[in-house]
Motif scaffolding. Structure first.
Motif, PDB file in Angstrom:
ATOM      1  N   VAL A 113      19.433  21.156  21.546  1.00 44.26           N
ATOM      2  CA  VAL A 113      19.005  19.763  21.427  1.00 44.26           C
ATOM      3  C   VAL A 113      20.204  18.837  21.304  1.00 44.26           C
ATOM      4  O   VAL A 113      20.239  17.744  21.882  1.00 44.26           O
ATOM      5  CB  VAL A 113      18.083  19.592  20.201  1.00 44.26           C
ATOM      6  N   LEU A 114      21.214  19.294  20.570  1.00 50.25           N
ATOM      7  CA  LEU A 114      22.339  18.430  20.225  1.00 50.25           C
ATOM      8  C   LEU A 114      23.270  18.157  21.401  1.00 50.25           C
ATOM      9  O   LEU A 114      23.837  17.066  21.509  1.00 50.25           O
ATOM     10  CB  LEU A 114      23.132  19.084  19.090  1.00 50.25           C
ATOM     11  N   SER A 115      23.464  19.122  22.284  1.00 46.81           N
ATOM     12  CA  SER A 115      24.455  18.976  23.352  1.00 46.81           C
ATOM     13  C   SER A 115      24.201  17.755  24.252  1.00 46.81           C
ATOM     14  O   SER A 115      25.114  16.951  24.461  1.00 46.81           O
ATOM     15  CB  SER A 115      24.519  20.257  24.187  1.00 46.81           C
ATOM     16  N   PRO A 116      22.988  17.561  24.798  1.00 46.67           N
ATOM     17  CA  PRO A 116      22.778  16.366  25.627  1.00 46.67           C
ATOM     18  C   PRO A 116      22.905  15.064  24.845  1.00 46.67           C
ATOM     19  O   PRO A 116      23.421  14.068  25.365  1.00 46.67           O
ATOM     20  CB  PRO A 116      21.341  16.557  26.149  1.00 46.67           C
ATOM     21  N   VAL A 117      22.434  15.060  23.590  1.00 44.70           N
ATOM     22  CA  VAL A 117      22.515  13.851  22.770  1.00 44.70           C
ATOM     23  C   VAL A 117      23.975  13.461  22.534  1.00 44.70           C
ATOM     24  O   VAL A 117      24.349  12.290  22.659  1.00 44.70           O
ATOM     25  CB  VAL A 117      21.781  14.069  21.428  1.00 44.70           C
ATOM     26  N   GLU A 118      24.811  14.437  22.195  1.00 49.54           N
ATOM     27  CA  GLU A 118      26.213  14.142  21.933  1.00 49.54           C
ATOM     28  C   GLU A 118      26.962  13.763  23.204  1.00 49.54           C
ATOM     29  O   GLU A 118      27.892  12.959  23.164  1.00 49.54           O
ATOM     30  CB  GLU A 118      26.883  15.328  21.250  1.00 49.54           C
ATOM     31  N   LEU A 119      26.565  14.317  24.326  1.00 53.07           N
ATOM     32  CA  LEU A 119      27.176  13.921  25.596  1.00 53.07           C
ATOM     33  C   LEU A 119      26.974  12.435  25.844  1.00 53.07           C
ATOM     34  O   LEU A 119      27.924  11.700  26.156  1.00 53.07           O
ATOM     35  CB  LEU A 119      26.575  14.741  26.740  1.00 53.07           C
ATOM     36  N   ILE A 120      25.738  11.972  25.703  1.00 55.14           N
ATOM     37  CA  ILE A 120      25.436  10.553  25.922  1.00 55.14           C
ATOM     38  C   ILE A 120      26.133   9.688  24.876  1.00 55.14           C
ATOM     39  O   ILE A 120      26.697   8.634  25.194  1.00 55.14           O
ATOM     40  CB  ILE A 120      23.916  10.332  25.895  1.00 55.14           C
ATOM     41  N   LYS A 121      26.119  10.132  23.625  1.00 53.00           N
ATOM     42  CA  LYS A 121      26.767   9.376  22.548  1.00 53.00           C
ATOM     43  C   LYS A 121      28.263   9.212  22.814  1.00 53.00           C
ATOM     44  O   LYS A 121      28.823   8.115  22.640  1.00 53.00           O
ATOM     45  CB  LYS A 121      26.538  10.085  21.216  1.00 53.00           C
TER      46      LYS A 121
ATOM     47  N   GLY B 108      24.729  18.644  34.633  1.00 55.85           N
ATOM     48  CA  GLY B 108      25.615  17.634  34.079  1.00 55.85           C
ATOM     49  C   GLY B 108      25.192  17.175  32.703  1.00 55.85           C
ATOM     50  O   GLY B 108      26.032  16.920  31.835  1.00 55.85           O
ATOM     51  N   ILE B 109      23.878  17.063  32.473  1.00 59.05           N
ATOM     52  CA  ILE B 109      23.399  16.593  31.177  1.00 59.05           C
ATOM     53  C   ILE B 109      23.654  17.633  30.096  1.00 59.05           C
ATOM     54  O   ILE B 109      23.685  17.321  28.905  1.00 59.05           O
ATOM     55  CB  ILE B 109      21.897  16.228  31.242  1.00 59.05           C
ATOM     56  N   TYR B 110      23.851  18.886  30.506  1.00 63.00           N
ATOM     57  CA  TYR B 110      24.162  19.946  29.545  1.00 63.00           C
ATOM     58  C   TYR B 110      25.635  20.345  29.599  1.00 63.00           C
ATOM     59  O   TYR B 110      25.990  21.440  29.163  1.00 63.00           O
ATOM     60  CB  TYR B 110      23.269  21.165  29.784  1.00 63.00           C
ATOM     61  N   ARG B 111      26.474  19.442  30.103  1.00 65.23           N
ATOM     62  CA  ARG B 111      27.907  19.700  30.074  1.00 65.23           C
ATOM     63  C   ARG B 111      28.370  19.872  28.626  1.00 65.23           C
ATOM     64  O   ARG B 111      28.073  19.054  27.762  1.00 65.23           O
ATOM     65  CB  ARG B 111      28.667  18.532  30.697  1.00 65.23           C
ATOM     66  N   GLY B 112      29.084  20.941  28.356  1.00 64.11           N
ATOM     67  CA  GLY B 112      29.561  21.194  27.004  1.00 64.11           C
ATOM     68  C   GLY B 112      28.623  22.022  26.151  1.00 64.11           C
ATOM     69  O   GLY B 112      28.879  22.212  24.956  1.00 64.11           O
ATOM     70  N   LEU B 113      27.540  22.553  26.736  1.00 61.26           N
ATOM     71  CA  LEU B 113      26.587  23.331  25.953  1.00 61.26           C
ATOM     72  C   LEU B 113      27.228  24.587  25.356  1.00 61.26           C
ATOM     73  O   LEU B 113      27.000  24.922  24.190  1.00 61.26           O
ATOM     74  CB  LEU B 113      25.381  23.727  26.812  1.00 61.26           C
TER      75      LEU B 113
END
Length: 288
Positions: A122-130, A160-165
């Protein structure tokens, strides 16, 4: 007062709602320092004071709250899942035959590790956008969280939205084990017996929560730096590539850049998280 509400509650909604209260309090308390941390991690240099002075002069104090809508909008759900998952797992691994006994410290650590693994999804996409929002300048700050998310999906797709997962999972899985274990251990040392009777005061909640946040960040900080860089830029092919190129270009000190701001934020935010969480459980969900 019920014995340890987060372990003994019969309704899933208790930990879920209380976790949302805690997460919201944590974001509000620590967001300016989080913005400073992201700026330090993603830049090529500059002290915290220099970054603060430049940001205030160029963009005003409101720049420290840029992008807060993304984590604040999702924080109820995100933290609710984390605390609810932790409550379920901690009860599942409890080695006591009596429901009035809290889980062992080993069980707490295992439950935290499981929580971190699930939380990262849950956190990975949220932190990407943040992170993308926090790194915007005034000239490009018209883009909101939905516009940023739409742009990432359009140009990079779901991947791309899960970059850094992967690096988020590597950071959060052990860090959550340390986080919850530290909280339980420290609160019991500060207020002996509180794990059974739930009678700790606000000072204990604030200190135990703050120190637990500091402990988890110290152990996971280099991975957080790599995560920020991977999510902020598309020039890295993965964790190993980001580590190699960052160290070659800026030295090993890059892995600890922004640590001071991160620890200050961790203490404030996580003290607020646990205090709000415990208070919500006791005020709204305890039976007389």
């Amino acid at each position: 007062m019920d014995f340890w509400p987060e372990f003994l509650a019969t309704s899933w909604g208790r930990e879920f709602v209380a976790g949302g209260f805690g997460g919201t309090a944590g974001v509000i308390a620590g967001y300016p320092l989080d913005t400073l941390r992201i700026r330090q991690q993603s830049s090529a240099g500059g002290s915290a004071f220099k970054i603060v002075r430049h940001l205030v002069a160029a963009e005003g104090p409101a720049a420290f709250y840029r992008g807060m809508a993304a984590p604040l909008a999702s924080v109820t759900f995100q933290n609710a899942i984390a605390f609810q998952t932790y409550a379920i797992l901690s009860r599942a691994v409890a080695n006591s035959h009596s429901p009035e006994d809290p889980p062992s410290y080993g069980g707490v650590a295992l439950a935290g590790i499981g929580t971190g693994a699930i939380q990262s999804l849950v956190l990975s996409p949220v932190e990407l956008i943040k992170i993308r929002l926090q790194l915007q300048t005034r000239s490009s700050s018209s883009a909101g969280p939905f516009a940023v998310a739409e742009n990432i999906l359009r140009t990079e797709g779901i991947r791309g939205i899960y970059r850094g997962l992967a690096v988020t999972s590597l950071r959060d899985t052990p860090a959550h084990g340390i986080y919850f274990w530290s909280y339980e251990y420290i609160r019991e040392k500060l207020h002996p017996g509180c794990r059974r009777n739930g009678q700790e005061n606000f000072r204990t909640m604030l200190l135990a929560g703050g120190l637990a946040g500091v402990a988890s960040w110290i152990c996971s900080y280099p991975l957080d730096v790599l995560k920020t860089r991977i999510q902020a830029h598309d020039r890295y092919s993965g964790i190993a590539d980001c580590l190699r190129r960052s160290v070659e270009e800026e030295g090993y000190c890059i892995l600890w850049r922004g640590l001071g701001a991160a620890l200050a934020r961790a203490f404030l935010a996580n003290g607020a998280v646990f205090t709000a969480y415990e208070t919500a459980l006791r005020c709204f969900f305890n039976k007389p």
